[in-house]
Design a protein around this motif. Structure first.
Motif, short mmCIF file in Angstrom:
data_model
loop_
_atom_site.label_atom_id
_atom_site.label_comp_id
_atom_site.label_asym_id
_atom_site.label_seq_id
_atom_site.Cartn_x
_atom_site.Cartn_y
_atom_site.Cartn_z
N GLY A 45 -35.14 -22.98 31.57
CA GLY A 45 -34.17 -21.47 30.01
C GLY A 45 -34.93 -20.88 29.85
O GLY A 45 -34.84 -19.33 29.39
N LEU A 46 -36.78 -20.73 30.18
CA LEU A 46 -37.37 -19.76 28.60
C LEU A 46 -37.44 -19.02 30.51
O LEU A 46 -36.98 -17.77 29.71
CB LEU A 46 -38.70 -20.03 28.37
CG LEU A 46 -39.56 -19.20 28.58
CD1 LEU A 46 -40.91 -20.01 27.16
CD2 LEU A 46 -40.63 -18.74 29.31
N LEU A 47 -37.74 -18.99 31.48
CA LEU A 47 -37.57 -18.17 32.64
C LEU A 47 -36.60 -17.34 33.12
O LEU A 47 -36.32 -16.25 33.22
CB LEU A 47 -38.33 -19.51 33.69
CG LEU A 47 -39.55 -19.90 34.11
CD1 LEU A 47 -39.71 -20.52 34.88
CD2 LEU A 47 -41.21 -18.37 33.75
N TYR A 48 -35.34 -18.18 32.61
CA TYR A 48 -34.02 -17.31 32.58
C TYR A 48 -34.14 -16.23 31.57
O TYR A 48 -33.24 -14.86 32.09
CB TYR A 48 -32.67 -17.74 32.29
CG TYR A 48 -32.00 -16.55 32.51
CD1 TYR A 48 -30.82 -16.74 33.94
CD2 TYR A 48 -31.20 -16.99 30.97
CE1 TYR A 48 -29.73 -16.17 32.86
CE2 TYR A 48 -29.76 -16.20 30.67
CZ TYR A 48 -29.06 -15.85 31.70
OH TYR A 48 -28.07 -15.20 31.80
N HIS A 49 -34.37 -16.00 30.45
CA HIS A 49 -34.79 -15.06 29.69
C HIS A 49 -35.91 -14.05 29.75
O HIS A 49 -36.21 -12.82 29.68
CB HIS A 49 -35.10 -15.33 28.67
CG HIS A 49 -34.14 -16.21 27.53
ND1 HIS A 49 -32.31 -15.63 27.21
CD2 HIS A 49 -32.90 -17.91 27.45
CE1 HIS A 49 -31.91 -16.70 27.34
NE2 HIS A 49 -32.40 -17.59 27.36
N PHE A 50 -37.14 -14.92 29.95
CA PHE A 50 -38.43 -14.16 30.15
C PHE A 50 -39.06 -14.02 31.83
O PHE A 50 -39.77 -15.92 31.37
CB PHE A 50 -39.20 -14.43 28.70
CG PHE A 50 -39.23 -13.85 27.77
CD1 PHE A 50 -38.45 -12.26 27.79
CD2 PHE A 50 -38.54 -14.47 26.65
CE1 PHE A 50 -38.56 -12.23 26.75
CE2 PHE A 50 -37.57 -14.17 25.67
CZ PHE A 50 -38.29 -12.54 25.14
N PRO A 51 -38.78 -13.75 32.58
CA PRO A 51 -39.04 -13.96 34.10
C PRO A 51 -40.68 -14.26 34.81
O PRO A 51 -41.24 -14.77 34.56
CB PRO A 51 -38.12 -13.32 35.01
CG PRO A 51 -37.83 -11.87 34.14
CD PRO A 51 -37.81 -12.51 32.95
#
Length: 196
Positions: A45-51
């Motif tokens: 989920g974090l990587l969705y917002h900040f790759p």
């Protein structure tokens, strides 16, 4: 609540969590998994917002600028008001320890040119020095700066003093009065009261 609004709130939560983790451990020692855990989100989920970790760091630094109003210091006409605004910035910072924790740790790491925040801090310090030096030059023209004071050297010294006092305050907050020390230091350079 719209999906856009939920996404914005989630991004804000992630930036807040990252600022805390970076302030505690620094950039290199921090992991995206730890940040995700602090924000109550999955790593995916974090990587969705900040790759990337760098993208999250950029958002943290952008938030820091907004929170401590650093840009505001540069918008006043050169002179006493700019100096007063830097004193107000220091006062704000010592009321918000997280800002000082984050700034001090990242600035120390960013000495290395390959650190992703190196360019940010180089620009930040350059702009601050230029604003203060220009203010000292303006004050010299009106006789409000003591004769013999070099505006560029005084600006460099003031920024170093501000940073140094804030770091000392982190370690011994009851023994260091950042604002009073900065006010006294500036007043010794002036022929007029910094604060009427």
């Amino acid at each position: 609540m719209s999906g856009y609004e939920k996404g914005r709130i989630r991004r804000d939560d992630l930036v807040s969590a990252a600022a805390k983790v970076y302030g505690e451990a620094g950039y290199h020692a921090s992991s995206l998994r730890e940040i995700a855990k602090r924000a109550g989100i999955t790593h995916a989920g974090l990587l969705y917002h900040f790759p990337t970790k760098e993208a999250l760091l950029a958002a943290v630094l952008e938030r820091r600028d907004a929170e401590d109003s650093a840009r505001e210091q540069l918008s006043a006409p050169p002179g006493l008001e700019v100096l007063r605004r830097f004193i107000a910035l220091a006062e704000h910072n010592v009321r918000h320890r997280g800002i000082v924790d984050l700034y001090s740790r990242l600035a120390a790491e960013a000495i290395s040119e390959d650190h992703p925040a190196h360019a940010y801090f180089a620009r930040h310090y350059r702009e601050a020095r230029e604003a203060i030096a220009e203010s000292f030059r303006a004050l010299a023209k009106t006789g409000e700066l003591r004769p013999g004071v070099n505006p560029d050297l005084a600006a460099l010294t003031f920024i170093a003093l501000m940073d140094g006092l804030q770091v000392q305050w982190l370690t011994t907050p009851t023994q260091v009065d950042v604002v009073a020390s900065l006010r006294l230091s500036l007043q010794t350079l002036l022929t007029v009261p910094l604060f009427p």
